[in-house]
Design an enzyme around this catalytic site. Structure first.
Site, PDB file in Angstrom:
ATOM      1  CD  GLU A  46      36.846  48.015  34.677  1.00 18.64           C
ATOM      2  OE1 GLU A  46      36.523  48.862  33.812  1.00 18.64           O
ATOM      3  OE2 GLU A  46      36.220  47.873  35.736  1.00 18.64           O
ATOM      4  CE  LYS A 119      34.710  49.992  38.835  1.00 18.70           C
ATOM      5  NZ  LYS A 119      34.467  49.504  37.468  1.00 18.70           N
ATOM      6  CB  CYS A 156      36.572  51.533  35.498  1.00 19.23           C
ATOM      7  SG  CYS A 156      35.468  52.014  34.164  1.00 19.23           S
TER       8      CYS A 156
HETATM    9  N1  PUT Z   1      32.763  51.633  33.415  1.00 20.32           N
HETATM   10  C1  PUT Z   1      31.628  52.334  33.870  1.00 20.32           C
HETATM   11  C2  PUT Z   1      31.266  53.428  32.983  1.00 20.32           C
HETATM   12  C3  PUT Z   1      29.904  53.929  33.242  1.00 20.32           C
HETATM   13  C4  PUT Z   1      29.454  54.843  32.180  1.00 20.32           C
HETATM   14  N2  PUT Z   1      28.069  55.204  32.281  1.00 20.32           N
END
Ligand code: PUT
Length: 299
Positions: A46, A119, A156
């Site tokens: 990402e 996203k 993510c």
């Molecule tokens: N990429 C977001 C992750 C959040 C973890 N707390």
């Protein structure tokens, strides 16, 4: 009976610098290495153009966003995809007039751009202050018909939501791909989410009977915030899971990686259908999933 349909997927993993040309060159070098190992679909982590800037809420970081049309990194990856004949999803910080998205363009093996996913789930919290920068994506969960497979790509934080994985597989995704940036938690030195992170996604693979590819950055990144310095050590641990949720290939938290795994999508499709999950679903009973607070007494 449908014959074999072999596809080789790859997950890349590297430390980012905060210099775009350096990171894009690293990504290109690793894409070439994955191609050398026979990969057809190659996932880069990402927001790989730079540091994970969401550690800080800084106005100047909005300058990192660029419009989708004519995006230089997307265009460079289009050229590379065409040269090598591989599929490359390209994650980037998108500026769309006054909106901003955490987006990914899906580049097919002939270099054509199959479109964008933005996203959907935007995290917030110490170190991961994405709501400051990104509007919640408006594309919905999508699948892309590439040369080698129909792929579902989410980003993510989306990976923590079984609804997203199911939505993509319901639309025909044969492989799920998740580029990621996750590591230490600035508010709690003792919190290491890597095993939790892996298990949740292995669950998506197993529950949907599809392979899953996760690519995460690694290494320490220190960012000047509005209140002093903040640092996160990203834990890598990129992996490829098979359709029973089994771990097929995995990286550690310290080394650059080019993971590859081959799957026979025709065979997996037969197994997915014969297992019966997509026969026995009861969408008529799932309306509660459309609520935030679970209030739906009749279903
Ligand atoms: N990429 C977001 C992750 C959040 C973890 N707390």
């Amino acid at each position: 009976m449908e014959g074999g349909r072999k596809v080789v997927v790859s997950a890349l993993q590297f430390s980012c610098t905060d210099d775009v040309p350096t990171n894009v060159s690293t990504a290109e070098r690793l894409v070439r290495a994955a191609h050398g190992k026979g990969a057809n679909i190659i996932l880069i982590q990402e927001l790989f153009e730079g540091y994970y800037f969401c550690q800080a809420q800084r106005e100047d970081f909005f300058q990192r966003a660029k419009p989708y049309k004519g995006h230089p990194t997307v265009m460079r990856m289009q050229k590379l995809a065409k040269e090598l004949g591989v599929v490359i999803p390209v994650s980037f910080f998108e500026e769309a007039n006054n909106a901003h998205y955490n987006s990914i363009a899906i580049i097919d093996a002939d270099g054509s751009d199959l479109g964008l996913y933005r996203k959907s789930h935007i995290p917030d919290g110490p170190g991961y202050q994405e709501k400051f920068y990104f509007n919640p994506g408006d594309t919905g969960f999508k699948v892309f018909e590439t040369k080698f497979a129909k792929i579902g790509v989410a980003i993510c934080w989306d990976q923590w939501f079984p609804e997203a994985a199911r939505a993509m597989v319901l639309q025909g995704a044969e492989i799920l791909l998740y580029p990621t940036a996750i590591g230490s938690e600035p508010q709690d030195e003792g919190l290491d989410s890597r095993e939790h992170w892996k298990r949740v996604m292995q669950g998506h693979a197993g529950a949907n009977l599809v392979p899953l590819v996760a690519s995460n950055r690694m290494g320490k990144e220190v960012i000047q915030t509005e209140h002093g310095k903040s640092e996160i050590t990203f834990y890598g641990n990129s992996f490829i899971a098979g359709p029973a949720g089994e771990m097929v290939a995995s990286a550690n938290d310290k080394e650059e990686a080019v993971l590859v795994a081959e799957f026979d999508l025709a065979n997996i499709k037969r197994k997915r259908h014969s297992w019966g999950i997509f026969r026995d679903r009861r969408p008529d009973l799932y309306k509660v999933l459309l609520t935030l607070d679970g209030s739906n007494p009749r279903t």
